[in-house]
Design a protein around this motif. Structure first.
Motif, PDB file in Angstrom:
ATOM      1  N   ILE A  20      -7.328  54.194  64.103  1.00 48.17           N
ATOM      2  CA  ILE A  20      -8.302  53.926  63.061  1.00 48.17           C
ATOM      3  C   ILE A  20      -9.892  55.087  62.937  1.00 48.17           C
ATOM      4  O   ILE A  20     -10.292  56.040  63.380  1.00 48.17           O
ATOM      5  CB  ILE A  20      -8.773  52.559  63.692  1.00 48.17           C
ATOM      6  CG1 ILE A  20     -10.112  52.358  64.697  1.00 48.17           C
ATOM      7  CG2 ILE A  20      -7.785  51.547  63.426  1.00 48.17           C
ATOM      8  CD1 ILE A  20     -10.607  51.563  64.763  1.00 48.17           C
ATOM      9  N   HIS A  21     -10.693  55.004  61.973  1.00 49.54           N
ATOM     10  CA  HIS A  21     -11.582  55.611  62.281  1.00 49.54           C
ATOM     11  C   HIS A  21     -13.086  54.330  62.828  1.00 49.54           C
ATOM     12  O   HIS A  21     -13.072  52.567  61.884  1.00 49.54           O
ATOM     13  CB  HIS A  21     -11.970  55.335  60.367  1.00 49.54           C
ATOM     14  CG  HIS A  21     -13.730  56.072  60.103  1.00 49.54           C
ATOM     15  ND1 HIS A  21     -14.211  57.560  61.002  1.00 49.54           N
ATOM     16  CD2 HIS A  21     -14.780  55.578  59.746  1.00 49.54           C
ATOM     17  CE1 HIS A  21     -15.577  57.344  60.439  1.00 49.54           C
ATOM     18  NE2 HIS A  21     -15.999  56.291  59.903  1.00 49.54           N
ATOM     19  N   SER A  22     -13.559  54.489  63.461  1.00 48.51           N
ATOM     20  CA  SER A  22     -14.299  53.248  63.635  1.00 48.51           C
ATOM     21  C   SER A  22     -16.280  54.015  63.891  1.00 48.51           C
ATOM     22  O   SER A  22     -16.696  53.534  63.974  1.00 48.51           O
ATOM     23  CB  SER A  22     -14.249  52.915  65.437  1.00 48.51           C
ATOM     24  OG  SER A  22     -14.429  55.196  66.054  1.00 48.51           O
ATOM     25  N   GLY A  23     -16.732  54.959  63.025  1.00 47.84           N
ATOM     26  CA  GLY A  23     -17.772  55.352  62.880  1.00 47.84           C
ATOM     27  C   GLY A  23     -18.439  56.953  63.474  1.00 47.84           C
ATOM     28  O   GLY A  23     -19.774  56.841  63.304  1.00 47.84           O
ATOM     29  N   THR A  95     -12.113  52.017  79.125  1.00 51.12           N
ATOM     30  CA  THR A  95     -10.801  51.285  79.832  1.00 51.12           C
ATOM     31  C   THR A  95     -10.861  49.561  79.532  1.00 51.12           C
ATOM     32  O   THR A  95     -10.048  48.974  79.630  1.00 51.12           O
ATOM     33  CB  THR A  95     -10.315  52.307  80.777  1.00 51.12           C
ATOM     34  OG1 THR A  95     -11.253  51.744  81.786  1.00 51.12           O
ATOM     35  CG2 THR A  95     -10.555  53.602  81.033  1.00 51.12           C
ATOM     36  N   ASN A  96     -12.354  49.535  80.030  1.00 44.71           N
ATOM     37  CA  ASN A  96     -12.582  47.888  80.187  1.00 44.71           C
ATOM     38  C   ASN A  96     -12.447  47.162  78.586  1.00 44.71           C
ATOM     39  O   ASN A  96     -12.025  45.904  79.203  1.00 44.71           O
ATOM     40  CB  ASN A  96     -13.823  47.564  80.663  1.00 44.71           C
ATOM     41  CG  ASN A  96     -14.230  48.049  82.174  1.00 44.71           C
ATOM     42  OD1 ASN A  96     -12.681  48.563  82.575  1.00 44.71           O
ATOM     43  ND2 ASN A  96     -15.450  48.349  82.374  1.00 44.71           N
ATOM     44  N   ILE A  97     -12.710  47.490  78.213  1.00 40.92           N
ATOM     45  CA  ILE A  97     -12.515  46.983  76.246  1.00 40.92           C
ATOM     46  C   ILE A  97     -11.010  46.549  76.090  1.00 40.92           C
ATOM     47  O   ILE A  97     -10.165  45.966  75.904  1.00 40.92           O
ATOM     48  CB  ILE A  97     -13.537  47.315  75.472  1.00 40.92           C
ATOM     49  CG1 ILE A  97     -15.066  47.456  75.889  1.00 40.92           C
ATOM     50  CG2 ILE A  97     -13.228  46.860  73.973  1.00 40.92           C
ATOM     51  CD1 ILE A  97     -15.156  46.423  76.064  1.00 40.92           C
ATOM     52  N   ILE A 130     -12.876  49.450  69.128  1.00 40.66           N
ATOM     53  CA  ILE A 130     -11.150  49.665  69.944  1.00 40.66           C
ATOM     54  C   ILE A 130     -10.731  48.347  70.056  1.00 40.66           C
ATOM     55  O   ILE A 130      -9.280  47.975  70.461  1.00 40.66           O
ATOM     56  CB  ILE A 130     -11.558  49.670  71.975  1.00 40.66           C
ATOM     57  CG1 ILE A 130     -11.724  51.775  72.235  1.00 40.66           C
ATOM     58  CG2 ILE A 130     -10.634  49.268  72.482  1.00 40.66           C
ATOM     59  CD1 ILE A 130     -12.737  51.357  73.374  1.00 40.66           C
ATOM     60  N   GLU A 131     -11.661  47.712  69.782  1.00 40.99           N
ATOM     61  CA  GLU A 131     -11.219  45.621  69.596  1.00 40.99           C
ATOM     62  C   GLU A 131     -10.116  45.789  68.749  1.00 40.99           C
ATOM     63  O   GLU A 131      -9.254  44.923  68.022  1.00 40.99           O
ATOM     64  CB  GLU A 131     -12.080  44.629  69.404  1.00 40.99           C
ATOM     65  CG  GLU A 131     -13.134  44.380  71.321  1.00 40.99           C
ATOM     66  CD  GLU A 131     -14.403  44.154  71.321  1.00 40.99           C
ATOM     67  OE1 GLU A 131     -15.252  43.671  70.061  1.00 40.99           O
ATOM     68  OE2 GLU A 131     -14.807  43.809  71.670  1.00 40.99           O
ATOM     69  N   THR A 132     -10.882  46.382  66.999  1.00 43.86           N
ATOM     70  CA  THR A 132      -9.799  46.641  66.274  1.00 43.86           C
ATOM     71  C   THR A 132      -8.610  46.785  65.918  1.00 43.86           C
ATOM     72  O   THR A 132      -7.549  46.895  66.053  1.00 43.86           O
ATOM     73  CB  THR A 132     -10.855  47.157  65.174  1.00 43.86           C
ATOM     74  OG1 THR A 132     -12.145  46.607  64.744  1.00 43.86           O
ATOM     75  CG2 THR A 132     -10.336  46.934  63.712  1.00 43.86           C
TER      76      THR A 132
END
Lengths: 405, 405
Positions: A20-23, A95-97, A130-132
């Motif tokens: 994805i594109h995260s910005g 890595t946590n997320i 990462i969440e997305t």
């Protein structure tokens, strides 16, 4: 072994991926990817030998010790290198997320980054990215993941092969990111491979290590070795072949296929070197030892003078002989034969260390192609090696002379 | 020590020189020179470490064993390298013709060549050129000799210094040819030095060898090492100082002056690298050993990524840290400080292995100058080293991409 043209890492049974594109990248291109194995998997990895290791490399070097690795999270646009303890914390956070979103422990997640060195990670963008991404993992996401690790790459690097062991289809699929700073011992190079083979972690590590010696480590774009290089293979065992833990025939079959995947990715990386207009392959044959063959092949592929000559389609074999002359490999200058070849033809330009008359228009038309093989026959033994690189063009200078490129 | 601005190799008492156009270079520039000592002289020399050695190098390696060396004959335009036994014969012929014209034995003549590799020497032009040149030897011919060894050089490289030993003036004067293919262990580099000191052959060889380690061998233009590199010092003893054969105070005085001459010539070679727009000097300080300091300094000066960044006046310190990271020298990444400096000012860009905020316009204006010093403080010991190089520009590619350039 079959090559599966339209398949990629997420087509391997049990794997999903997404990019994805995260910005982080200003141009809106993909800059973050996650690769995920639905079931526990073993993994092997090889990292840069640069003494200056980026934060994600330091974190992944720890995590690879885990028996189970189920995800890789990687970003492009920022290398998170030379960023101190804050950078290390940011790599751990990645890595946590990822682990939280996928129900894993952080130690089961590998992390990699590529991009500009020495700038703080825009960690808020990365974490929400990462969440997305984790919500969008899919069987068709491999292509978008490959795009998300690209920087100045001009094409997506991917390959998938299939072999059969005990009547079961085994897939090996890889994506890679190359471009500038690629050199033996791995330039800024990321390569992520998924496979459904059922194999022990230690054997997987062994086969990966031996494979990179003749593939990624024989590529040079500009002689620089990056702070971030990482190759990771994840094997989820879903092929349900008899557990592979010894160097038997099935191992050799798997090794051959993995070598092929790595070699093809290595060649794509060389071909797509920053500013490159052609892929240069150097075969050194009849060397006294493999080490001699490798040192000579790498020296030719790394020579700025040879690379400039090839950019100009110039059959300057003297520079090739000169480049093997200052390599650490042994050979006898008065025995060396040099030829250029590809689909257009083959032309010998030097014999016994000296120039011979040759058809210059033919040489030119061979050298003008996008692929050129330099065949160097040392006539001094039984060993051979191949290295890959590219020419040195105006655009290499342009790409790397721009501020914060 | 005094620098004598307008003096050159033929101004040293007892020496004559000349440079002429013999017809090898198509553009009509000087391409052949002879340097001559009227009285018997001792000489020392250092040659390329490339395993592929040009014919003149092989011949000069034999001739340097003579107790007396009274002349150097050198040509540009054709390197007489990779030319087999015919090439060897041609190099011997060059010394024969020179010896005949000057009433010497061939073993008392050194020979050097630079230019294209792998083409037969136009030996007829060369031999008649040598006969003409030997008749034109003069006290004002040093400048024309310096021009005759140039290839893609854009300016003449020469320096003369004077020291006083026992109230006697001692002159040390050198000319050099640099440009492409310059790297530690001497790229296509010719350097000829004349001095009137009275010194033993073995001490002269010792001091020359130790001098090149910190001068020519710390220069890199493009990482390639040529087949033809040759440094020769001739000492004719006409200063009539007490015969120097031991490492006493006078030796130290001479060594310091010779080091200065070689260092200045090395810097001119770096500055005039093919396509270069600026001279880059890298100081590595506070290294654990001299070897660590040298390896780190050379790695930075040799990095295509650092060189491209400097061409673009880009304060990309991450690439510098990366380049010392893949050097074989030891250091602690988390201790490294990096600054840029020159007449415009000094600016620190990294501290303890991490970027720090800095005045970007100031950095840009420092980096836009024709001379940039990269100061790397390893904070890990007491040793330091300096290396010289240049940026990587479009013109490097242009110059080296042309056929038979």
């Amino acid at each position: 072994m079959k090559i599966l043209e339209n398949k990629t890492i997420s087509d391997v049974p049990g794997f999903k991926a997404v990019g994805i594109h995260s910005g982080v990248k200003k141009n809106g291109n993909n800059d973050l990817c996650v690769i995920y194995s639905e079931k526990p998997a073993v993994a092997a990895a090889v990292f840069t030998k640069n003494k200056v290791k980026a934060a994600p490399v330091l974190v992944s070097m720890e995590h690879i010790k885990s028996e189970n690795i189920q995800a890789i999270v990687a970003n492009s646009g920022n290398a998170n290198a030379c960023t101190g303890s804050k950078g290390f914390d940011n790599a751990v956070t990645m890595t946590n997320i990822t682990a939280e979103a996928l129900g894993l422990s952080a130690k089961e997640v590998m992390v990699a980054s590529t991009g500009i060195i020495g700038f703080p990670m825009p960690i808020d963008k990365i974490t929400s990215g990462i969440e997305t991404a984790c919500k969008q993992l899919s069987k068709i996401g491999g292509e978008s993941a490959a795009k998300a690790i690209a920087t100045t790459d001009t094409f997506t690097k991917k390959i998938t092969v299939e072999i059969t062991i005990e009547d079961k289809p085994i897939y090996i699929s890889g994506i890679a990111k190359g471009s500038g700073m690629i050199h033996p011992n791995m330039g800024t190079m990321l390569s992520f491979i998924t496979t459904n083979i059922n194999i022990s972690k230690s054997l997987l590590q062994f086969v990966l290590k031996s494979s990179i010696e003749n593939t990624y480590n024989m590529v040079s774009v500009d002689g620089d070795t990056s702070t971030n290089d990482t190759v990771i293979v994840m094997a989820n065992g879903q092929a349900e072949n008899t557990f592979l833990y010894a160097m038997n025939g099935h191992y050799m079959q798997f090794k051959e296929a993995l070598d092929f995947v790595n070699k093809e990715l290595a060649k794509m990386i060389a071909k797509d070197g920053e500013g490159a207009t052609k892929l240069i392959e150097t075969d050194v044959i009849h060397a006294k030892t493999i080490a001699d063959a490798k040192l000579c092949a790498k020296s030719v592929i790394g020579s700025s003078l040879v690379k400039s000559a090839l950019f100009g389609s110039d059959a300057n074999w003297g520079r090739i002989l000169c480049a093997i002359g200052y390599a650490d490999g042994n050979f006898m200058p008065e025995k060396v034969d040099i030829s250029f070849k590809n689909d257009v033809g083959i032309i010998q330009v030097a014999k016994n260390g000296m120039g011979i008359p040759f058809d210059e228009p033919l040489a030119k038309s061979i050298l003008e192609q996008e692929y050129v093989n330099i065949l160097i026959d040392l006539k001094d033994g039984e060993h051979s090696a191949t290295a890959w690189g590219c020419d040195l063009s105006y655009d290499y200078v342009k790409i790397n002379g721009d501020y914060r490129s």
